[in-house]
Design a protein around this motif. Structure first.
Motif, PDB file in Angstrom:
ATOM      1  N   VAL A   1      17.818 -28.742  36.066  1.00  0.00           N
ATOM      2  CA  VAL A   1      17.952 -29.130  37.475  1.00  0.00           C
ATOM      3  C   VAL A   1      16.698 -28.636  38.198  1.00  0.00           C
ATOM      4  CG1 VAL A   1      19.348 -28.943  39.560  1.00  0.00           C
ATOM      5  CG2 VAL A   1      20.459 -28.906  37.320  1.00  0.00           C
ATOM      6  N   LEU A   2      15.795 -29.555  38.504  1.00  0.00           N
ATOM      7  CA  LEU A   2      14.546 -29.167  39.154  1.00  0.00           C
ATOM      8  C   LEU A   2      14.803 -28.747  40.596  1.00  0.00           C
ATOM      9  CD1 LEU A   2      11.977 -31.816  37.889  1.00  0.00           C
ATOM     10  CD2 LEU A   2      12.586 -29.608  36.910  1.00  0.00           C
ATOM     11  N   PRO A   3      13.936 -27.885  41.146  1.00  0.00           N
ATOM     12  CA  PRO A   3      14.117 -27.472  42.546  1.00  0.00           C
ATOM     13  C   PRO A   3      14.155 -28.677  43.478  1.00  0.00           C
ATOM     14  CG  PRO A   3      12.457 -26.120  41.474  1.00  0.00           C
ATOM     15  CD  PRO A   3      12.787 -27.219  40.511  1.00  0.00           C
ATOM     16  N   PHE A   4      15.206 -28.779  44.259  1.00  0.00           N
ATOM     17  CA  PHE A   4      15.324 -29.887  45.193  1.00  0.00           C
ATOM     18  C   PHE A   4      14.233 -29.768  46.261  1.00  0.00           C
ATOM     19  CE2 PHE A   4      18.894 -30.975  42.957  1.00  0.00           C
ATOM     20  CZ  PHE A   4      19.701 -31.922  43.553  1.00  0.00           C
ATOM     21  N   ALA A   5      13.610 -30.899  46.587  1.00  0.00           N
ATOM     22  CA  ALA A   5      12.554 -30.896  47.608  1.00  0.00           C
ATOM     23  C   ALA A   5      13.173 -30.724  48.990  1.00  0.00           C
ATOM     24  CB  ALA A   5      11.774 -32.201  47.543  1.00  0.00           C
ATOM     25  N   ASN A   6      12.548 -29.901  49.793  1.00  0.00           N
ATOM     26  CA  ASN A   6      13.000 -29.676  51.172  1.00  0.00           C
ATOM     27  C   ASN A   6      12.287 -30.659  52.085  1.00  0.00           C
ATOM     28  OD1 ASN A   6      13.802 -28.640  53.679  1.00  0.00           O
ATOM     29  ND2 ASN A   6      12.168 -27.123  53.676  1.00  0.00           N
ATOM     30  N   LEU A   7      13.032 -31.630  52.615  1.00  0.00           N
ATOM     31  CA  LEU A   7      12.442 -32.628  53.499  1.00  0.00           C
ATOM     32  C   LEU A   7      12.720 -32.319  54.962  1.00  0.00           C
ATOM     33  CD1 LEU A   7      13.323 -35.911  51.564  1.00  0.00           C
ATOM     34  CD2 LEU A   7      11.404 -34.348  51.250  1.00  0.00           C
TER      35      LEU A   7
ATOM     36  N   SER B   1      17.315 -25.779  50.455  1.00  0.00           N
ATOM     37  CA  SER B   1      16.972 -26.592  49.285  1.00  0.00           C
ATOM     38  C   SER B   1      17.095 -25.769  48.001  1.00  0.00           C
ATOM     39  CB  SER B   1      15.556 -27.163  49.425  1.00  0.00           C
ATOM     40  OG  SER B   1      14.612 -26.140  49.622  1.00  0.00           O
ATOM     41  N   ASP B   2      16.634 -24.506  48.031  1.00  0.00           N
ATOM     42  CA  ASP B   2      16.787 -23.648  46.855  1.00  0.00           C
ATOM     43  C   ASP B   2      18.256 -23.377  46.556  1.00  0.00           C
ATOM     44  OD1 ASP B   2      14.083 -23.563  46.669  1.00  0.00           O
ATOM     45  OD2 ASP B   2      13.858 -21.425  47.027  1.00  0.00           O
ATOM     46  N   GLY B   3      19.042 -23.208  47.619  1.00  0.00           N
ATOM     47  CA  GLY B   3      20.467 -22.961  47.449  1.00  0.00           C
ATOM     48  C   GLY B   3      21.182 -24.143  46.827  1.00  0.00           C
ATOM     49  N   MET B   4      20.817 -25.360  47.255  1.00  0.00           N
ATOM     50  CA  MET B   4      21.420 -26.553  46.664  1.00  0.00           C
ATOM     51  C   MET B   4      21.096 -26.632  45.177  1.00  0.00           C
ATOM     52  SD  MET B   4      23.380 -28.497  48.411  1.00  0.00           S
ATOM     53  CE  MET B   4      23.269 -29.910  47.327  1.00  0.00           C
ATOM     54  N   THR B   5      19.850 -26.336  44.828  1.00  0.00           N
ATOM     55  CA  THR B   5      19.455 -26.341  43.415  1.00  0.00           C
ATOM     56  C   THR B   5      20.338 -25.385  42.623  1.00  0.00           C
ATOM     57  OG1 THR B   5      17.162 -26.726  44.110  1.00  0.00           O
ATOM     58  CG2 THR B   5      17.521 -26.021  41.829  1.00  0.00           C
TER      59      THR B   5
END
Length: 738
Positions: A272-278, A288-292
């Motif tokens: 699961v790659l780090p989700f991008a923070n848009l 975004s890190d928490g979602m990852t």
């Protein structure tokens, strides 16, 4: 500008960008030599389709859009803005591929301004509002122009029109185009919204990166994949041939098939790659890190999946590596990537599951929900990924995934911030992490994960990260763990923390039961396996310890701490050379990594290497472990130069006395190892015994460290081992260790 195009294009290397081969001149006229692309321009292709009253097929429309967006992303990541994206500058390269060309107006970051301030550059019908106004532009201007090209491909017409340039400019700046689906209703859901977002007048409301446009288009492409059926003309001969082929295939399958193994296992290994923070705000990085981390944790609860741990995937944050490269490095068959945007009480989350070997999209979804629905999104993503990979999901696993950790989104936000800060492992961030966890349980006293966060802060405190004496930290950690388990008796993270706590209290059987419970509840939790492996080598079960560590490495292959743990396994078994080799491997990848450096020093002491080889690493270790400034290090160097290691240890003892901080972790252990190396066993055992009274968890490593080998054989050594509830160890032949 011509020279600039040559420099800018030659700096780019991407399959979606036309290659420049050379810069030539003849009779004073310069020209570029570009690769030959026989298919002509996208604009001429659209005109040809229009002349036959046909439209660009949806699949080609999306594929072309994805390729253009990825090409622009590559340019932008290399600090180049095209500024003249249009269908005339998109070339057909055959086999469904397109290439972006003509960077004649490209803007390089830091390049000199070549036109007067306020002038406009580009082709009028494709220009962004900020280009028309003559403002400074960035990659978001290209995203607007890409939106125009997407609109043009989809509808065979331009989104903005005017009888002359001034009227066209007015339309771009002030008018909204007709929605794409009003002109072509059969387009897939989601495409209209992508185009509209690209064409937002305010660049802050557009996609903030071309890679996000590519991801959104891929999600739409994934939704329609498989919907096109192949039409077969019925003919007896092909039918008969098909039957023969089918029979042969079935026979071959049963005769020559190999049992399912590594291939299936690899396709059930997910990163699961780090989700991008848009969100556009640095403060939202914790979200975004928490979602990852939360989606990763949900997936790890599924026994049929192997999930690469957080430590290994977080290094790919903002990476330019391809999905295939990441899959190979992590030995993962599939990769989940996505993005998150939070604005007030609204969240938008996109996620796509990709086959790492083929780059094929296996599943994709976009969520526009209230922030209060965040747990539903996480649960849905985990279950849909399990379905896409045909992974078995037991009723108990499904229930655990669907259970919301808290009823308070405010508490959840605080928890995310706490974990974000805790993961930094710094004396500067740990107090703030603790406060966030404490604030979370003040809002929701039944938030078990937040209680575990409090426990973990105190577990790693050791008088370094938090200014709390070890005995007090142990007590507070124990209280928080008990609270967490009283709320959620099936919380794997709490059992793992409990196992670590009990290890430090020498309650070996209870500790092992806690670790086994954590692994049963969450087989993919690498930290539980790592800490369990430590218990195993501390109690002399070396083969089991190495096996657990290797399982942890499979789950978290790039984690330096878990890889270093394998070195400690060998060190505990007195396999000094293997410990040294493993430590060197870690230090090559992570120079100066403290756990690997310490393991190497201890192995060298155990192996009795020459003093001149040990000294440089010893002083490097001390400068990291102890607050030694340049003057202290200088004194130690002078001491070694004049009298070798004996002199080094004497001067080191003087430095400890001068800076005494009794009761903190490193200083008590530093005194004990110092006296052991000076041959003063009485003082060494005095300090080691004091560590037991302080409930200091580092004492568990007493038998592992090479510094205390000189004490072996003293009756007090065996007494100390007995006080730790340990029995004597039969050490194996180092060569027999796996």
């Amino acid at each position: 500008r011509f020279e600039m195009e040559a420099r800018s294009v030659s700096a780019l290397n991407h399959p979606g960008i036309a290659t420049i081969h050379d810069v030539e001149s003849t009779e004073g006229q310069k020209f570029l030599v570009l690769e030959y692309l026989p298919g002509g321009t996208l604009r001429s292709h659209l005109k040809e389709l229009g002349s036959r009253d046909r439209e660009l097929p949806v699949g080609e429309l999306l594929d072309y859009g994805i390729q253009m967006a990825e090409a622009l992303a590559h340019a932008h990541e290399n600090h180049i803005v095209h500024r003249d994206v249009k269908s005339d500058n998109v070339m057909l390269a055959g086999e469904g591929r397109v290439k972006l060309t003509d960077f004649g107006l490209a803007k390089l970051r830091g390049a000199a301004q070549l036109t007067k301030s306020g002038s406009t550059l580009g082709t009028a019908a494709y220009m962004s509002p900020e280009q028309i106004r003559g403002e400074e532009v960035d990659g978001r201007a290209d995203i607007f122009s890409l939106g125009v090209v997407l609109y043009e491909m989809a509808t065979m017409r331009m989104p903005f029109r005017g009888e002359h340039d001034a009227a066209l400019a007015y339309s771009i700046v002030n008018e909204e185009p007709a929605p794409v689906r009003t002109l072509r209703p059969a387009l897939p859901d989601g495409f209209d919204a992508i185009v509209a977002k690209c064409l937002a007048k305010d660049r802050a409301e557009r996609y903030q990166s071309a890679r996000d446009v590519a991801s959104a288009l891929k999600a739409v492409r994934a939704e329609i994949s498989g919907s096109v059926k192949t039409v077969v003309k019925h003919s007896k001969l092909p039918y008969a041939a098909a039957v023969v082929v089918a029979v042969v295939a079935v026979v071959a399958f049963f005769l020559f098939r190999t049992p399912p193994g590594p291939v299936n296992e690899k396709m059930h290994t997910i990163a699961v790659l780090p989700f991008a923070n848009l969100g556009g705000e640095g403060e939202n990085e914790y979200f975004s890190d928490g979602m990852t981390e939360d989606i990763l944790t949900h997936l790890a609860k599924i026994r049929d999946l192997k999930v690469i741990s957080r430590t290994s995937v977080m290094q790919y944050k903002n990476t330019k590596k391809t999905i295939r490269q990441i899959g190979e490095e992590l030995n993962a068959g599939v990769v989940l990537e996505g993005s998150v945007r939070r604005a007030g009480d609204q969240v938008r989350i996109t996620a796509q599951l990709i086959d790492a070997a083929t780059d094929e999209h296996l599943w994709a979804e976009s969520y526009d929900k209230k922030y209060a629905q965040i747990f539903e999104i996480q649960s849905d993503v985990a279950q849909k990924i399990a379905a896409a990979l045909e992974a078995t999901l037991s009723p108990a696993e499904k229930a655990r995934i669907e259970t919301a950790p808290t009823s308070s989104t405010e508490g959840y936000t605080l928890y995310l911030k706490g974990r974000y800060l805790w993961n930094k492992r710094s004396p500067l961030t740990m107090p703030s992490a603790l406060r966030n966890f404490q604030d979370a349980v003040a809002i929701d006293s039944n938030y078990a994960l937040a209680w575990t966060g409090i426990a973990d802060c105190y577990l790693v405190a050791f008088g370094v990260y938090l200014d709390v004496p070890p005995a007090e930290a142990v007590d507070r950690s124990e209280e928080a763990i008990r609270r967490a388990l009283a709320i959620d008796p099936d919380l794997a993270e709490a059992y793992s923390s409990l196992g670590a706590l009990l290890t430090g209290e020498f309650k070996w059987e209870e500790s092992e039961n806690a670790f086994k419970k954590a692994i049963e509840l969450n087989p993919g939790y690498a930290t539980a396996r790592q800490w369990y492996a430590e218990l195993l080598f501390l109690t002399g079960r070396f083969d089991e310890s190495i096996a657990q560590t290797r399982k942890a490495i499979e789950l978290d292959p790039i984690s330096p701490i878990i890889n270093a743990n394998l070195g400690w396994c060998y060190l505990a078994a007195k396999a000094g050379r293997k410990a040294l080799t493993q430590s060197d491997k870690i230090l090559e990848a992570e120079p100066g990594f403290l756990d690997a450096l310490d393991c190497k020093v201890q192995a060298m002491v155990l192996m009795k290497v020459p003093e001149q080889d040990l000294f440089p690493l010893l002083i490097m270790r001390d400068s990291a472990f102890l607050p030694l400034g340049a003057p202290a290090c200088g004194r130690l160097r002078d001491a070694f130069a004049s009298g070798g290691l004996k002199s080094y240890w004497r001067v080191r003892l003087d430095i400890l006395d001068e800076n005494s901080k009794a009761g903190t972790l490193w200083w008590e252990g530093a005194y004990a190892e110092n006296y052991a190396q000076l041959g003063d066993a009485d003082k060494a055992f005095q300090y080691l015994t004091r560590l037991i009274g302080e409930k200091n968890p580092l004492l568990t490593y007493f038998r592992v460290w090479g510094f205390y080998e000189s004490l072996r054989g003293d009756p007090r050594y065996d007494k100390l081992v007995s006080m730790m509830n340990l029995s004597k160890i039969q050490y194996p032949n180092p060569e027999s260790l796996p």
